[in-house]
Design an enzyme around this catalytic site. Structure first.
Site, PDB file in Angstrom:
ATOM      1  N   HIS A  67      -7.888   1.314   2.075  1.00 57.31           N
ATOM      2  CA  HIS A  67      -7.693   0.878   3.548  1.00 57.31           C
ATOM      3  C   HIS A  67      -8.487   1.688   4.425  1.00 57.31           C
ATOM      4  CE1 HIS A  67      -4.973  -1.666   6.304  1.00 57.31           C
ATOM      5  NE2 HIS A  67      -6.352  -1.342   6.894  1.00 57.31           N
ATOM      6  N   GLU A 100       0.830  -0.984   0.101  1.00 55.27           N
ATOM      7  CA  GLU A 100       0.075  -0.010   0.079  1.00 55.27           C
ATOM      8  C   GLU A 100       0.940   1.211   0.002  1.00 55.27           C
ATOM      9  OE1 GLU A 100      -2.596  -0.438   3.453  1.00 55.27           O
ATOM     10  OE2 GLU A 100      -3.543  -2.275   2.616  1.00 55.27           O
TER      11      GLU A 100
HETATM   12  P1  NAI Z   1     -10.760 -11.043  15.280  1.00 57.89           P
HETATM   13  O1  NAI Z   1      -9.575 -11.244  15.882  1.00 57.89           O
HETATM   14  O2  NAI Z   1     -11.814 -10.736  16.084  1.00 57.89           O
HETATM   15  O3  NAI Z   1     -11.177 -12.399  14.517  1.00 57.89           O
HETATM   16  C1  NAI Z   1     -10.327 -12.887  13.601  1.00 57.89           C
HETATM   17  C2  NAI Z   1     -10.858 -14.342  13.390  1.00 57.89           C
HETATM   18  O4  NAI Z   1     -10.253 -15.105  12.450  1.00 57.89           O
HETATM   19  C3  NAI Z   1     -10.965 -15.332  14.675  1.00 57.89           C
HETATM   20  O5  NAI Z   1     -12.349 -15.627  14.844  1.00 57.89           O
HETATM   21  C4  NAI Z   1      -9.967 -16.278  14.506  1.00 57.89           C
HETATM   22  O6  NAI Z   1     -10.247 -17.574  15.079  1.00 57.89           O
HETATM   23  C5  NAI Z   1     -10.135 -16.504  12.757  1.00 57.89           C
HETATM   24  N1  NAI Z   1      -8.836 -17.225  12.342  1.00 57.89           N
HETATM   25  C6  NAI Z   1      -7.459 -16.803  12.743  1.00 57.89           C
HETATM   26  N2  NAI Z   1      -6.618 -17.633  11.635  1.00 57.89           N
HETATM   27  C7  NAI Z   1      -7.701 -18.186  11.066  1.00 57.89           C
HETATM   28  C8  NAI Z   1      -7.555 -19.214   9.969  1.00 57.89           C
HETATM   29  N3  NAI Z   1      -6.381 -19.634   9.723  1.00 57.89           N
HETATM   30  N4  NAI Z   1      -8.592 -19.379   9.094  1.00 57.89           N
HETATM   31  C9  NAI Z   1      -9.802 -19.205   9.635  1.00 57.89           C
HETATM   32  N5  NAI Z   1     -10.160 -18.311  10.596  1.00 57.89           N
HETATM   33  C10 NAI Z   1      -8.940 -17.899  11.189  1.00 57.89           C
HETATM   34  O7  NAI Z   1     -10.444  -9.953  14.389  1.00 57.89           O
HETATM   35  P2  NAI Z   1     -11.268  -8.972  13.846  1.00 57.89           P
HETATM   36  O8  NAI Z   1     -11.485  -7.691  14.737  1.00 57.89           O
HETATM   37  O9  NAI Z   1     -12.644  -9.494  13.325  1.00 57.89           O
HETATM   38  O10 NAI Z   1     -10.477  -8.260  12.560  1.00 57.89           O
HETATM   39  C11 NAI Z   1     -10.554  -9.256  11.310  1.00 57.89           C
HETATM   40  C12 NAI Z   1      -9.633  -8.516  10.326  1.00 57.89           C
HETATM   41  O11 NAI Z   1      -9.900  -7.257   9.858  1.00 57.89           O
HETATM   42  C13 NAI Z   1      -8.130  -8.339  10.632  1.00 57.89           C
HETATM   43  O12 NAI Z   1      -7.416  -8.889   9.787  1.00 57.89           O
HETATM   44  C14 NAI Z   1      -8.081  -6.855  10.942  1.00 57.89           C
HETATM   45  O13 NAI Z   1      -6.632  -6.481  10.829  1.00 57.89           O
HETATM   46  C15 NAI Z   1      -8.797  -6.442   9.802  1.00 57.89           C
HETATM   47  N6  NAI Z   1      -9.275  -5.197  10.056  1.00 57.89           N
HETATM   48  C16 NAI Z   1      -9.274  -4.305   8.780  1.00 57.89           C
HETATM   49  C17 NAI Z   1      -9.880  -2.987   8.898  1.00 57.89           C
HETATM   50  C18 NAI Z   1      -9.864  -2.014   7.727  1.00 57.89           C
HETATM   51  O14 NAI Z   1      -9.582  -0.912   7.662  1.00 57.89           O
HETATM   52  N7  NAI Z   1      -9.865  -2.745   6.373  1.00 57.89           N
HETATM   53  C19 NAI Z   1     -10.032  -2.375  10.101  1.00 57.89           C
HETATM   54  C20 NAI Z   1     -10.245  -3.362  11.143  1.00 57.89           C
HETATM   55  C21 NAI Z   1      -9.848  -4.624  11.185  1.00 57.89           C
END
Ligand code: NAI
Length: 408
Positions: free
Chosen positions: A291, A268
Site C-alpha cells: 500500500h 492488510e
Molecule cells: P477520484 O474520486 O478522483 O476518482 C474516482 C473515480 O471513480 C471517479 O471518476 C468516479 O466517478 C469513479 N467511480 C465511482 N464509482 C464507480 C463505479 N462503480 N464504476 C466506475 N467508476 C466509478 O479518486 P482518485 O483520487 O482518483 O483515487 C482513486 C482510488 O485510488 C481511491 O480508491 C483511492 O482510495 C485510491 N488511492 C490509493 C492510493 C495508494 O496508496 N494505493 C493512494 C491514493 C489513492
C-alpha cells in the site's frame, strides 16, 4: 464560543513530524504560534497538549477520539496530513463544530507513475524473470514479453488518478479506454466505453482507480476476470475491497492472466510486525507492494502544503471547502465588511431567527451562505464592519449556537 484572535494568539499543534512545508505556509500567512512535535502522543499527553490548541495537525497515528476532542475546549479545526481520516471521530468532531481536513489529491501523480511503471514491468514479464534470476536461473526468452506501445490500457474510474494515468500512458503510445460511473471528459485521445464489460473485453491491461463504495465492492470477481482477454494483466492500486483475491489467484493459476500488480488488499497488516498473508504470495508474476502507491517524498511535501493551506483558508476566511465531515461553505470577502462564522444545531428556523434579529437591530447583511450536514448548520455572513459587535451579540443569543467567530 470563540472570538477572533490576533494571529499570534492562534495556536497550532502539529504532531507526527508533518512535512515542514506546513510550517512554511503557516508562517507566510502570519501564523507563528506553532508547536511542532516529531512524534505521536499517547492519550494522556495528547489531552494535556490539545487543551490550548486552536488547530491540530496529525498524521495517521494520533487518535482523536471523542474523549480527546471533548477535552479540546479551544479546538476549532483538525488537519489530517494524510489521506485517511479513520483516526478521527468525525461524528464527534462534527457535533462539536470542528471541521476536519485532509489531503486526498496530493499523491495522485505518485500512484499514476507507479501504475505506469508496473504496466511496463508486467508486459515484459519482469517480476517473474527477476525472481528467477535472484534464484540463480537464466530464462533468456522473449516469450510473453511485449512493448506497451500500441497496447490498450483499460482504466476503471477516470477521476484524479485515472485521468492522470491516461495522459502518461498515451505519452508512451498506449491506447486508453476508460469506464466511469459518470460521463467524464476524455483527456488526449482516451475514449470512454459504455460499460465495464466492454472495457474488460478490449483492454490488454485493466487498472482500477475507483473509490471504496458499495458499488465498487468486489467489482472484480471470477465473472469479470473471465471476461478479460486471454493473457491480459490486472492492476489494483485503488482499494483492497474492490477485488475478490481468490478469484484473481485462480485467474493467474489458470494462466488466463499473465500477471498482476496489487498494492491494496482486503486485509492488510496493521504494522510491520504482522505477517502479510495472501494467496498471491505464491505467484512470481505478481508485483506485491505494501500500500505504497501514494507514498513518496513529493506526496508528503504536497500534503504539507495542501492541508496547511486549508488551515489558513479556514482561519482567515471560514472557508470549509473539502472538509470531510462538515458543511462546505466558501464565499468571497467583500470590502468594508466583517465576517461572522456561526456553527449551530441544525433545527428548522435558525436562519429566519437570525435574519429577523439582525433586521430588528438594523444590521445589513452583505453576504450570507448556509449549509447543513446532519445535525450541524454552518452559516457564514458578512456584515458592515461597524455592525459586527452588535451582530456577534445577536448570534450569541441564538439558543442553537455551538460556536461563533468573527473575522476582521
Ligand atoms: P477520484 O474520486 O478522483 O476518482 C474516482 C473515480 O471513480 C471517479 O471518476 C468516479 O466517478 C469513479 N467511480 C465511482 N464509482 C464507480 C463505479 N462503480 N464504476 C466506475 N467508476 C466509478 O479518486 P482518485 O483520487 O482518483 O483515487 C482513486 C482510488 O485510488 C481511491 O480508491 C483511492 O482510495 C485510491 N488511492 C490509493 C492510493 C495508494 O496508496 N494505493 C493512494 C491514493 C489513492
Amino acid at each position: 464560543m470563540t472570538l477572533s484572535l490576533n494571529k499570534d494568539k492562534i495556536r497550532f499543534l502539529l504532531l507526527e513530524g508533518v512535512h515542514e512545508n506546513a510550517l512554511k505556509v503557516l508562517n507566510e500567512a502570519g501564523y507563528t504560534n506553532i508547536e511542532y512535535i516529531k512524534s505521536a502522543l499517547d492519550e494522556a499527553e495528547l489531552i494535556e497538549k490539545i487543551k490550548d490548541a486552536h488547530f491540530i495537525g496529525i498524521r495517521s497515528r494520533t487518535q482523536l477520539t471523542r474523549k480527546v476532542l471533548e477535552a479540546a475546549q479551544k479546538l476549532i479545526c483538525i488537519g489530517c496530513y494524510c489521506i485517511g481520516t479513520n483516526q478521527v471521530d468525525l461524528e464527534a468532531a462534527l457535533e462539536l463544530g470542528i471541521p476536519v481536513f485532509n489531503a486526498p489529491f496530493s499523491n495522485t501523480r505518485s500512484v499514476a507513475e507507479l501504475v505506469l511503471a508496473e504496466t511496463i514491468m508486467l508486459m515484459r514479464g519482469v517480476p517473474e524473470k527477476n525472481a528467477v534470476v535472484h534464484r540463480g536461473g537464466w530464462n533468456k526468452s522473449a516469450k510473453d514479453s511485449y512493448e506497451v506501445r500500441g497496447k490498450t490500457m483499460g482504466i476503471v474510474g477516470y477521476g484524479s488518478i485515472g485521468s492522470q494515468l491516461s495522459v502518461l500512458a498515451e505519452s508512451l503510445g498506449m491506447r486508453v479506454i476508460y469506464h466511469d460511473a459518470v460521463t467524464k471528459l476524455p483527456l488526449g485521445n482516451a475514449v470512454q466505453v459504455g460499460s465495464l464489460d466492454e472495457l474488460l473485453a478490449k483492454a490488454d491491461v485493466v487498472t482500477l482507480h475507483v473509490p471504496d463504495l458499495p458499488s465498487t465492492r468486489n467489482m472484480m470477481t471470477a465473472k469479470e476476470f473471465a471476461q478479460m482477454k486471454d493473457g491480459a494483466f490486472f492492476i489494483n492500486a485503488a482499494r483492497g475491497g474492490c477485488v475478490d483475491i481468490d478469484a484473481l489467484a485462480d485467474a493467474l493459476a489458470s494462466k488466463k492472466l499473465l500477471g498482476a500488480a496489487i498494492d491494496v488488499f482486503p486485509k492488510e497488516p496493521k504494522s510491520a510486525d504482522e505477517e502479510f498473508e495472501s494467496p498471491l504470495r505464491a505467484f512470481d508474476n505478481v508485483i506485491l507492494t505494501p500500500h505504497v502507491g501514494g507514498s513518496t517524498q513529493e506526496a508528503q511535501a504536497n500534503i504539507g502544503l495542501e492541508v496547511a493551506e486549508k488551515f489558513v483558508r479556514y482561519s482567515d476566511q471560514g472557508d470549509t471547502t473539502s472538509a470531510v465531515n462538515f458543511p462546505n461553505v466558501a464565499i468571497p470577502f467583500a470590502e468594508g465588511t466583517h465576517r461572522l462564522l456561526h456553527i449551530h444545531r441544525n433545527v428548522p428556523g435558525v436562519l429566519s431567527q437570525i435574519n429577523a434579529s439582525f433586521a430588528d437591530a438594523g444590521i445589513n447583511i452583505a453576504a450570507q451562505s448556509l449549509m447543513t450536514k446532519g445535525d450541524i448548520g454552518y452559516l457564514v455572513m458578512d456584515v458592515d464592519d461597524n455592525d459586527s459587535d452588535k451582530a456577534l451579540q445577536r448570534l450569541r443569543a441564538v439558543a442553537e449556537t455551538i460556536r461563533v467567530r468573527v473575522l476582521f
